[in-house]
Scaffold this motif. Structure first.
Motif, PDB file in Angstrom:
ATOM      1  N   UNK A 132       0.835  -1.210   0.000  1.00  0.00           N
ATOM      2  CA  UNK A 132       0.000   0.000   0.000  1.00  0.00           C
ATOM      3  C   UNK A 132       0.871   1.263   0.000  1.00  0.00           C
ATOM      4  N   UNK A 133       1.939   1.256   0.781  1.00  0.00           N
ATOM      5  CA  UNK A 133       2.852   2.401   0.794  1.00  0.00           C
ATOM      6  C   UNK A 133       3.506   2.589  -0.576  1.00  0.00           C
ATOM      7  N   UNK A 134       3.862   1.483  -1.226  1.00  0.00           N
ATOM      8  CA  UNK A 134       4.462   1.572  -2.562  1.00  0.00           C
ATOM      9  C   UNK A 134       3.454   2.115  -3.571  1.00  0.00           C
ATOM     10  N   UNK A 135       2.205   1.682  -3.463  1.00  0.00           N
ATOM     11  CA  UNK A 135       1.158   2.185  -4.366  1.00  0.00           C
ATOM     12  C   UNK A 135       0.965   3.683  -4.148  1.00  0.00           C
ATOM     13  N   UNK A 136       0.899   4.099  -2.905  1.00  0.00           N
ATOM     14  CA  UNK A 136       0.715   5.518  -2.582  1.00  0.00           C
ATOM     15  C   UNK A 136       1.869   6.348  -3.129  1.00  0.00           C
ATOM     16  N   UNK A 137       3.093   5.881  -2.928  1.00  0.00           N
ATOM     17  CA  UNK A 137       4.271   6.608  -3.430  1.00  0.00           C
ATOM     18  C   UNK A 137       4.271   6.633  -4.957  1.00  0.00           C
ATOM     19  N   UNK A 138       3.910   5.523  -5.571  1.00  0.00           N
ATOM     20  CA  UNK A 138       3.858   5.443  -7.029  1.00  0.00           C
ATOM     21  C   UNK A 138       2.845   6.444  -7.580  1.00  0.00           C
ATOM     22  N   UNK A 139       1.643   6.434  -7.011  1.00  0.00           N
ATOM     23  CA  UNK A 139       0.586   7.328  -7.488  1.00  0.00           C
ATOM     24  C   UNK A 139       0.997   8.784  -7.311  1.00  0.00           C
ATOM     25  N   UNK A 140       1.611   9.109  -6.192  1.00  0.00           N
ATOM     26  CA  UNK A 140       2.054  10.488  -5.951  1.00  0.00           C
ATOM     27  C   UNK A 140       3.142  10.890  -6.939  1.00  0.00           C
ATOM     28  N   UNK A 141       4.107  10.016  -7.149  1.00  0.00           N
ATOM     29  CA  UNK A 141       5.212  10.320  -8.064  1.00  0.00           C
ATOM     30  C   UNK A 141       4.734  10.457  -9.506  1.00  0.00           C
ATOM     31  N   UNK A 142       3.715   9.728  -9.857  1.00  0.00           N
ATOM     32  CA  UNK A 142       3.199   9.729 -11.229  1.00  0.00           C
ATOM     33  C   UNK A 142       2.003  10.662 -11.422  1.00  0.00           C
ATOM     34  N   UNK A 143       1.531  11.272 -10.333  1.00  0.00           N
ATOM     35  CA  UNK A 143       0.374  12.152 -10.437  1.00  0.00           C
ATOM     36  C   UNK A 143      -0.902  11.399 -10.777  1.00  0.00           C
ATOM     37  N   UNK A 144      -1.040  10.192 -10.241  1.00  0.00           N
ATOM     38  CA  UNK A 144      -2.191   9.341 -10.548  1.00  0.00           C
ATOM     39  C   UNK A 144      -3.079   9.170  -9.331  1.00  0.00           C
ATOM     40  N   UNK A 145      -4.298   8.776  -9.576  1.00  0.00           N
ATOM     41  CA  UNK A 145      -5.228   8.447  -8.506  1.00  0.00           C
ATOM     42  C   UNK A 145      -5.602   6.979  -8.650  1.00  0.00           C
ATOM     43  N   UNK A 146      -5.269   6.160  -7.631  1.00  0.00           N
ATOM     44  CA  UNK A 146      -5.680   4.745  -7.704  1.00  0.00           C
ATOM     45  C   UNK A 146      -7.205   4.637  -7.749  1.00  0.00           C
TER      46      UNK A 146
END
Length: 190
Positions: A132-146
Motif C-alpha cells: 500500500x505504501x508503494x502504491x501511494x508513493x507510485x501514485x504520488x510520483x506519477x500524479x495518478x489516482x488509484x
C-alpha cells in the motif's frame, strides 16, 4: 575448516526449512529433515530455533518479507503505468518455485491450524502495508489516482497474486499472460 557464523547458519536453516516445508508439508517435516537439508546437525537448528513452531514463524516472516519486497517493486515510479499489468503478471508467473509452493502449503495448513493462522496474520498485514505504501508513493510520483484506496488495492492485488499463483501451480498453462494482463489492468492506477 572455518566455523560458520551464527547469522549464516540461521539463514541456511531458514532457506532449508522453506524448501522442506514446501516439499514435504509442514506437518510431515521434521527438524532432522531441515538440519539435513541445511547441511547441519539438529543441534545447529535447535541453537537457532527452540522448536518447529518458532522455525515456522521465522520462515513465515522471511517469506512474507520477500513477497512484500517483490510486490512493492512492481510499483517502482520508474515503471510506466501501462507496464504495471505486465509487472504484476511477472510477479504471479515468477518468483522461486519454493516460495510459491510454500505459500500454498502455509495457506492449507493455516486453514486447519489456528496457531499457524495467528502466526500468518501479522506478516500478511505487513505485506499489505508495504505494498500500500508503494502504491501511494507510485501514485504520488506519477500524479495518478488509484481506483480505490491504496490499502484496499494492496489487499486485493496480494489476494489475486496468491490465488493466481496457486492456479498456475496446478495448471501452468491454464492462464495465459494476456488474460492475466487484461484482468489486472482495471485495478491499477492509470
Amino acid at each position: 575448516m572455518a566455523r560458520v557464523r551464527r547469522a549464516e547458519v540461521r539463514e541456511r536453516v531458514l532457506a532449508a526449512a522453506a524448501g522442506v516445508f514446501a516439499e514435504k508439508g509442514i506437518a510431515a517435516a521434521r527438524m532432522a529433515d531441515v538440519a539435513a537439508a541445511a547441511g547441519f546437525t539438529r543441534g545447529a537448528v535447535y541453537s537457532n530455533f527452540a522448536n518447529k513452531a518458532e522455525l515456522v514463524a521465522a520462515v513465515v516472516d522471511a517469506a512474507s518479507d520477500r513477497v512484500a519486497a517483490r510486490g512493492a517493486a512492481v510499483f517502482d515510479p520508474a515503471v510506466a503505468p501501462s507496464a504495471l499489468p505486465d509487472s504484476l503478471g511477472a510477479l504471479v508467473a515468477g518468483g522461486p518455485l519454493v516460495d510459491r509452493r510454500l505459500a500454498l502449503e502455509l495457506a492449507v495448513q493455516a486453514s486447519r491450524d489456528p496457531g499457524l493462522r495467528a502466526t500468518l496474520a501479522e506478516p500478511r498485514r505487513r505485506q499489505r502495508r508495504v505494498v500500500a505504501e508503494a502504491i501511494t508513493a507510485y501514485a504520488a510520483a506519477r500524479g495518478l489516482t488509484p481506483p480505490v484506496r491504496a490499502d484496499v488495492l494492496a489487499a486485493v492485488l496480494l489476494a489475486l497474486v496468491t490465488s493466481l499463483t496457486i492456479e498456475r501451480l496446478v495448471d501452468p498453462d491454464g492462464l495465459p499472460a494476456e488474460a492475466l494482463r487484461h484482468a489486472l489492468a482495471p485495478l491499477l492506477p492509470a
